[in-house]
Motif scaffolding. Sequence first.
Motif, PDB file in Angstrom:
ATOM      1  N   SER A 103     -13.250   7.065  37.582  1.00 22.42           N
ATOM      2  CA  SER A 103     -12.701   8.254  36.929  1.00 22.42           C
ATOM      3  C   SER A 103     -11.881   9.055  37.945  1.00 22.42           C
ATOM      4  O   SER A 103     -10.811   9.572  37.637  1.00 22.42           O
ATOM      5  CB  SER A 103     -13.792   9.067  36.242  1.00 22.42           C
TER       6      SER A 103
ATOM      7  N   GLY B  50      -8.553   7.581  38.426  1.00 16.84           N
ATOM      8  CA  GLY B  50      -7.673   7.973  37.321  1.00 16.84           C
ATOM      9  C   GLY B  50      -6.903   9.229  37.681  1.00 16.84           C
ATOM     10  O   GLY B  50      -5.704   9.355  37.424  1.00 16.84           O
ATOM     11  N   GLU B  51      -7.611  10.182  38.343  1.00 19.70           N
ATOM     12  CA  GLU B  51      -6.950  11.428  38.733  1.00 19.70           C
ATOM     13  C   GLU B  51      -5.854  11.176  39.765  1.00 19.70           C
ATOM     14  O   GLU B  51      -4.922  11.943  39.895  1.00 19.70           O
ATOM     15  CB  GLU B  51      -7.974  12.415  39.305  1.00 19.70           C
TER      16      GLU B  51
ATOM     17  N   ARG C 202      -3.810   8.738  39.791  1.00 18.48           N
ATOM     18  CA  ARG C 202      -2.676   8.010  39.223  1.00 18.48           C
ATOM     19  C   ARG C 202      -1.372   8.790  39.410  1.00 18.48           C
ATOM     20  O   ARG C 202      -0.358   8.256  39.857  1.00 18.48           O
ATOM     21  CB  ARG C 202      -2.949   7.793  37.739  1.00 18.48           C
TER      22      ARG C 202
ATOM     23  N   ALA D 296      -7.125  -0.148  38.106  1.00 16.37           N
ATOM     24  CA  ALA D 296      -6.348   0.994  38.617  1.00 16.37           C
ATOM     25  C   ALA D 296      -5.127   0.434  39.356  1.00 16.37           C
ATOM     26  O   ALA D 296      -5.098   0.404  40.588  1.00 16.37           O
ATOM     27  CB  ALA D 296      -7.216   1.843  39.544  1.00 16.37           C
TER      28      ALA D 296
END
Length: 440
Positions: free
Chosen positions: A64, A67-68, A70, A97
């Motif tokens: 998670s 994800g930040e 990205r 990712a």
Amino acid sequence: MSKTFDIGLESLTGRGVASQALALEWVSAPLSRGYRQVESPEAASLILYNTCSIREKAAQKVFSRLGEYRAKQSEGRIIGVLGCVAQQEGEEIFERAPWVSLVCGSASYRKLPELLSQLEAGNRRVTGLDNDTDETFETEMTRRDNPWRAYLTIIEGCDKACAYCVVPFTRGPERSRTSDSILKEVKQLADLGYSEVQLLGQTVNSYADPSSRKMRFSELLLEVADVTGIRRVRFTTSHPSDFTQDIVGAIESQSKICDHVHLPAQSGSTRVLQAMQRTYTREGYLEKIAMIRAAKRPISITTDIIVGFPGETHEDFDETLSLLEDVQYDGMFSFKYSPRPNTPSLSMNDAISEEEKGRRLAILQEKQRQIQTVRNAALAGQTFEVLVSGKSRRENQWSGHTSSHRVLNFTSMQKELLGHYVQVRVASAGPNSLVGEQVT
Ligand code: SAM
Ligand code: SF4
């Protein structure tokens, strides 16, 4: 060497002590190439994300958090993943990712400079995922950010096979550093002004000197303590099966070796210990505790406990509660059992519900809180040496650790105490810390 990137550090690991060592070891390689650490990942052009996979939640959080990151990659930053999740998930990380460019497991940190060269040359995906199993474990340079306590990994990997644990898969088999190289580094650390060293390993007391000196772990403790400038020696984590009388003897004979042993029990039930493949029984564990308690000076004992291992009955759990009563620990890390990939316990029947695990954890922690409250209260009136490591915003308030690793908050009128060793008399205590006043 070219200095292409600034480095941002981020660490997501299971526990404070180990996480610091991990975070600092790997940064040494890029730093030696001329990279510069920056204040925050936001200010960096290369972000190395250090990870731990000991429990499930930690591994989930990695994805998670990635994800930040990205958006950061699209801003031109390079993202790398290091540590156990990198080792465990490998190239799968690129699938989940795709904005990640570097995946490097802890056994391959020595390859980081080479991997960084490949990135500088324009490669988009580089990996270091070997287990380096035939190599003696060595670190060339370790960056440390605590100015008084240095962490030093003396043994990597683990040869035990606890049924719940990912470490043997992610960190590989045991590899010890030579005693000469450890002692050389301790001397350098002392010259740099460190007065406390903490020797680290998943099973630190399984240390096996690969050099012809064949120094025992207890001998190593004594030699480290003999280094000029070193005032405190700590070690963690000890495995009960490899905990021997000579370690207690070393603590007894050398006051610089701290009076604290972290000895994870995991459970108080022999049946569960066997299912966990922990290599000792409740009785065997209690014999080790009796050995420590018989020492000539009091030694503080702390532990790790897992609740809700598959098949743990109410009776088994009661035995863990009674272990706490019998041993009277000074501290405890406690965890709900978390199923991990590749581990034998993953396919065991009789899983305990999350709700029941939570219930048991709360009962266990309350029991330990009561024990610590009583044990700490009994220290009122005693005087301890404290290595001062914190200054409160409140005037004349300081904090630090005793040799037994208790936190002691205290009052002193002196102006500068950080990094100093002072004598403090305990006035009162709570379950997690002591309160006192410096004695002159
Ligand atoms: N090598 C140490 C030992 O043998 O006790 C422990 C190392 S492990 C990094 C730290 C602690 O995490 C363990 O003592 C255990 O209590 C906990 N732990 C490890 N795997 C776990 C799992 N699958 N679920 C819950 N807790 C776990
Ligand atoms: Fe994991 Fe057991 Fe090794 Fe500790 S001794 S690292 S719990 S396998």
